[in-house]
Design an enzyme around this catalytic site. Structure first.
Site, short mmCIF file in Angstrom:
data_model
loop_
_atom_site.label_atom_id
_atom_site.label_comp_id
_atom_site.label_asym_id
_atom_site.label_seq_id
_atom_site.Cartn_x
_atom_site.Cartn_y
_atom_site.Cartn_z
N ASP A 181 94.78 30.80 43.20
CA ASP A 181 94.25 29.67 42.54
C ASP A 181 95.56 28.59 42.88
OD1 ASP A 181 92.13 28.55 40.21
OD2 ASP A 181 93.53 27.24 40.83
N GLU A 207 70.71 22.17 51.37
CA GLU A 207 69.85 23.02 50.25
C GLU A 207 68.50 22.21 50.27
OE1 GLU A 207 71.64 23.79 46.67
OE2 GLU A 207 73.14 25.19 47.62
N HIS A 217 70.45 28.99 44.97
CA HIS A 217 71.34 28.25 44.06
C HIS A 217 70.87 28.42 42.52
CE1 HIS A 217 74.09 24.66 43.84
NE2 HIS A 217 74.25 25.29 42.80
N ILE A 218 70.86 29.81 42.27
CA ILE A 218 70.26 30.09 41.09
C ILE A 218 71.37 30.71 39.85
CG2 ILE A 218 67.86 30.50 41.53
CD1 ILE A 218 68.64 33.49 41.72
N GLY A 219 72.59 30.49 40.43
CA GLY A 219 73.70 31.40 39.94
C GLY A 219 73.72 30.96 38.21
N GLY A 220 73.57 29.62 38.18
CA GLY A 220 73.55 29.30 36.43
C GLY A 220 71.99 29.22 36.34
N ASP A 254 74.89 32.07 47.56
CA ASP A 254 73.90 31.38 46.45
C ASP A 254 73.81 29.84 46.93
OD1 ASP A 254 72.08 31.41 44.08
OD2 ASP A 254 73.97 30.29 43.08
N ILE A 294 84.82 30.35 35.67
CA ILE A 294 84.02 31.59 36.16
C ILE A 294 84.77 32.51 36.51
CG2 ILE A 294 82.33 31.98 37.80
CD1 ILE A 294 80.92 29.25 37.76
N1 LIG Z 1 75.92 28.85 41.75
C1 LIG Z 1 75.68 28.05 40.83
O1 LIG Z 1 74.37 27.92 40.33
C2 LIG Z 1 76.63 27.42 40.15
C3 LIG Z 1 76.68 27.23 38.76
C4 LIG Z 1 77.80 26.83 37.94
C5 LIG Z 1 79.03 26.64 38.68
N2 LIG Z 1 78.90 26.71 40.16
C6 LIG Z 1 80.17 26.24 40.77
O2 LIG Z 1 81.15 27.27 40.68
C7 LIG Z 1 82.53 26.82 40.85
C8 LIG Z 1 83.56 27.20 39.94
O3 LIG Z 1 83.02 26.53 38.66
P1 LIG Z 1 84.00 26.74 37.42
O4 LIG Z 1 83.44 26.16 36.25
O5 LIG Z 1 84.85 28.07 37.46
O6 LIG Z 1 85.13 25.58 37.83
P2 LIG Z 1 86.75 25.26 37.43
O7 LIG Z 1 86.87 23.89 37.81
O8 LIG Z 1 86.90 25.84 35.86
O9 LIG Z 1 87.36 26.28 38.38
C9 LIG Z 1 87.63 26.11 39.78
C10 LIG Z 1 89.21 26.47 40.08
O10 LIG Z 1 89.18 26.77 41.42
C11 LIG Z 1 90.56 26.36 41.58
N3 LIG Z 1 90.62 25.77 43.08
C12 LIG Z 1 90.13 24.68 43.62
N4 LIG Z 1 90.45 24.61 44.90
C13 LIG Z 1 91.00 25.89 45.07
C14 LIG Z 1 91.40 26.41 46.37
N5 LIG Z 1 91.15 25.66 47.75
N6 LIG Z 1 91.90 27.69 46.52
C15 LIG Z 1 92.11 28.26 45.33
N7 LIG Z 1 91.97 27.67 44.09
C16 LIG Z 1 91.13 26.61 44.09
C17 LIG Z 1 90.91 25.33 40.71
O11 LIG Z 1 92.42 25.17 40.54
C18 LIG Z 1 90.17 25.80 39.39
O12 LIG Z 1 91.01 26.65 38.69
C19 LIG Z 1 82.23 25.32 41.12
O13 LIG Z 1 82.03 24.61 42.28
C20 LIG Z 1 80.90 24.97 40.58
O14 LIG Z 1 80.17 23.93 40.92
C21 LIG Z 1 77.99 27.09 40.77
#
Ligand SMILES: NC(=O)c1ccc[n+]([C@@H]2O[C@H](COP(=O)([O-])OP(=O)(O)OC[C@H]3O[C@@H](n4cnc5c(N)ncnc54)[C@H](O)[C@@H]3O)[C@@H](O)[C@H]2O)c1
Length: 404
Positions: free
Chosen positions: A176, A264, A287-290, A259, A157
Site C-alpha cells: 500500500d 462499461e 461490476h457486481i463485486g458489491g 469485475d 476491502i
Molecule cells: N467491484 C465493485 O463492485 C466494488 C465495490 C466496492 C468498492 N470497489 C472499489 O474497490 C476499491 C477499494 O475499495 P476500499 O473501500 O477498500 O478503498 P479504500 O480507500 O479503503 O482502500 C484503498 C487503498 O488503496 C491504497 N492505494 C491507492 N493507490 C495505491 C497504489 N497505487 N498502490 C498501492 N496502494 C494504493 C490506499 O492507500 C488505500 O489504502 C475502490 O477502488 C472501490 O471503488 C469496487
C-alpha cells in the site's frame, strides 16, 4: 426542526425498505418514490423536505439545492456521491452521507470465490462439461491453502480479504502506498515489485485516484510469477487490458478475474466490449463485486441511521462534505449547531455572544474541513432568542440549527 413528527423525508429510486422502516421508526414522515426524478421534478418536490435520499441516478444539482428551503441532509444510498453537487451542499450547510463500507464484505467474498475457482480451474472444467467432455485430470488444479496472496491496496476491502484469506490457509502479502497496519500474519512489502515477484495470486483493491489510471500494465504483468493469477475488482481504469490479454494468451498468467472495466455498458441491453472476452480461465463479471441483497440492505440501514442521528444529534461522523464531528448528546441541554466559514476568530465570536447573554456552555466541539467549520455547543438552561439572532447575523455563519 426539533419536532420529529414534522421531519419530512423524500426517498427516490426505490431505496431499500429497511431504510424506510428505520426512518419511520424515528417518527419521520417518509415518502418513497420508485424512480429517479429529473431536475425540474425534484425542484418541485424538494420544498419542505428535510431529508432527501437518492441512489446513483438522481442528480442533486445546485439549482435543486437552491430550491431546497428546509433540507438539512442528503443520504446517498450507494457508495459514490458524484451525482450530488457537494460544493453547493456545503455552501448551504447541508450534510451529505453515503455508505462507504456497506458492500466491502460482498467484494471480498467474490474475490475469494474467484481465487478458489481459478486456482482449481473451475471455469475450464465447467466449460468442458457443457461441451460433453469428462476431464478428471488434476494437472494445474491447486488448493489455495499454502499459496501466497498479494494484495495491492490494503484499505477497507484489502484488509478484510487479508483476514479471510489467512483463514483459508493462504499466506498474505500486501503493498500500500500509505502506512498500513498488517493484520494477522500478513507481510508488508516494501515495493509492489516485491509483491508481484513473490505472489501466486495478485489482487488489486486500490482506489480510483487519478494517479492510478493505467498503473498496472505490461511491466507489472511481466514481474508476476509464471503461472500466477490476477484479479481486479477495484477500478476499471487502473489496468491495461491489452497487456493483460497478452499475459494470459502467452500462458505467463494462468487465470484472471475482472469485475471492472475502463468503459462499461450503460444499460442492460448494451453490448459488453472487451479485449478479455473469449479467454479460458478468465472470469468476467459486470461490476457486481458489491451487488448483493445483503449489501443493499446494509446500505439502507447504514445511511438511514446516519440521517436519523444527524437530525437528532447533529453529529457528522463520516459526512462526505462537512467536517466530521461527534459530541455525545446530554439530556436536558439545547444543542446549537453552527456551520460557518473557516476563518480566524469565529469560535471567539460565538463564545463572546454566549458570554454576553450569560449563557453557560456545557460542552463544545469544533472541527474544520477546507472552507468550512462545524461547531456544536451544548448549553443548559434557557437563553433569549437574541442569542440565536446574533449568531445568525455573524458574517461567517452559513447555517444555524438548534436541537433540544
Ligand atoms: N467491484 C465493485 O463492485 C466494488 C465495490 C466496492 C468498492 N470497489 C472499489 O474497490 C476499491 C477499494 O475499495 P476500499 O473501500 O477498500 O478503498 P479504500 O480507500 O479503503 O482502500 C484503498 C487503498 O488503496 C491504497 N492505494 C491507492 N493507490 C495505491 C497504489 N497505487 N498502490 C498501492 N496502494 C494504493 C490506499 O492507500 C488505500 O489504502 C475502490 O477502488 C472501490 O471503488 C469496487
Amino acid at each position: 426542526m426539533t419536532d420529529q413528527a414534522k421531519v419530512r423525508v423524500l426517498l427516490l429510486e426505490s431505496i431499500h425498505p429497511d431504510a424506510v422502516s428505520r426512518l419511520e421508526t424515528a417518527g419521520y414522515q417518509v415518502e418513497s418514490v420508485r424512480n429517479a426524478l429529473d431536475e425540474v421534478e425534484l425542484i418541485e418536490r424538494i420544498k419542505g423536505v428535510h431529508l432527501l435520499g437518492v441512489r446513483s441516478k438522481t442528480q442533486v444539482t445546485a439549482k435543486v439545492l437552491e430550491a431546497a428551503d428546509s433540507l438539512v441532509a442528503i443520504g446517498a444510498f450507494c457508495i459514490g456521491t458524484d451525482q450530488i453537487d457537494l460544493a453547493a451542499a456545503s455552501q448551504a450547510g447541508i450534510a451529505v452521507f453515503n455508505a462507504p463500507f456497506s458492500n466491502t464484505r460482498s467484494v471480498v467474498e467474490l474475490a475469494l470465490a474467484e481465487i478458489i475457482a481459478m486456482t482449481r480451474r473451475l471455469t475450464e472444467k465447467n466449460n468442458l462439461m457443457h461441451e460433453g467432455v469428462w476431464d478428471k485430470a488434476a494437472v494445474g488444479s491447486h488448493e489455495v491453502r499454502g499459496r501466497r496472496l498479494g494484495i495491492v491496496g490494503y484499505g477497507n476491502i484489502g484488509t478484510q480479504l487479508s483476514v479471510l484469506a489467512e483463514n483459508l490457509g493462504m499466506h498474505v502479502s500486501f503493498y500500500d502506498t500509505a502506512d498500513k497496519l498488517a493484520l494477522g500474519n500478513a507481510q508488508r512489502c516494501a515495493s509492489m515489485d516485491e509483491l508481484l515477484e513473490t505472489s501466486d495470486v495478485v489482487t488489486l483493491h486500490v482506489d480510483g485516484r487519478p494517479g492510478n489510471a493505467g498503473f498496472f500494465g505490461a511491466e507489472q504483468f511481466a514481474r508476476m510469477r509464471p503461472g500466477a493469477i490476477f484479479l481486479n475488482l477495484s477500478r476499471g481504469i487502473v489496468v491495461d487490458h491489452v497487456a493483460l490479454r497478452e499475459s494470459l494468451a502467452s500462458g505467463h498468467l494462468v487465470g484472471a478475474a475482472v469485475d471492472v472495466f475502463p468503459t462499461e455498458p450503460k444499460g442492460r441491453g448494451d453490448e459488453f466490449v472487451s479485449e478479455l472476452r473469449g479467454l479460458p480461465n478468465v472470469i468476467l463479471t459486470p461490476h457486481i463485486g458489491g451487488s448483493t441483497e445483503e449489501a443493499q440492505s446494509d446500505i439502507g440501514d447504514f445511511v438511514a441511521n446516519k440521517l436519523a442521528l444527524f437530525v437528532r444529534e447533529g453529529n457528522t461522523t463520516l459526512s462526505v462534505n462537512l467536517p466530521s464531528i461527534a459530541l455525545p448528546s446530554a439530556t436536558g441541554m439545547s444543542r446549537i449547531i453552527h456551520v460557518h466559514l473557516n476563518m480566524p476568530g469565529v469560535l471567539a465570536q460565538v463564545n463572546s455572544i454566549l458570554a454576553e447573554h450569560s449563557v453557560n456552555v456545557e460542552g463544545q466541539l469544533l472541527s474544520t474541513r477546507g472552507e468550512y467549520g462545524y461547531l456544536i455547543t451544548d448549553i443548559g438552561g434557557s437563553y433569549s432568542a437574541d442569542v440565536l439572532d446574533q449568531l445568525r447575523a455573524m458574517s461567517q455563519t452559513v447555517r444555524l440549527r438548534v436541537l433540544s
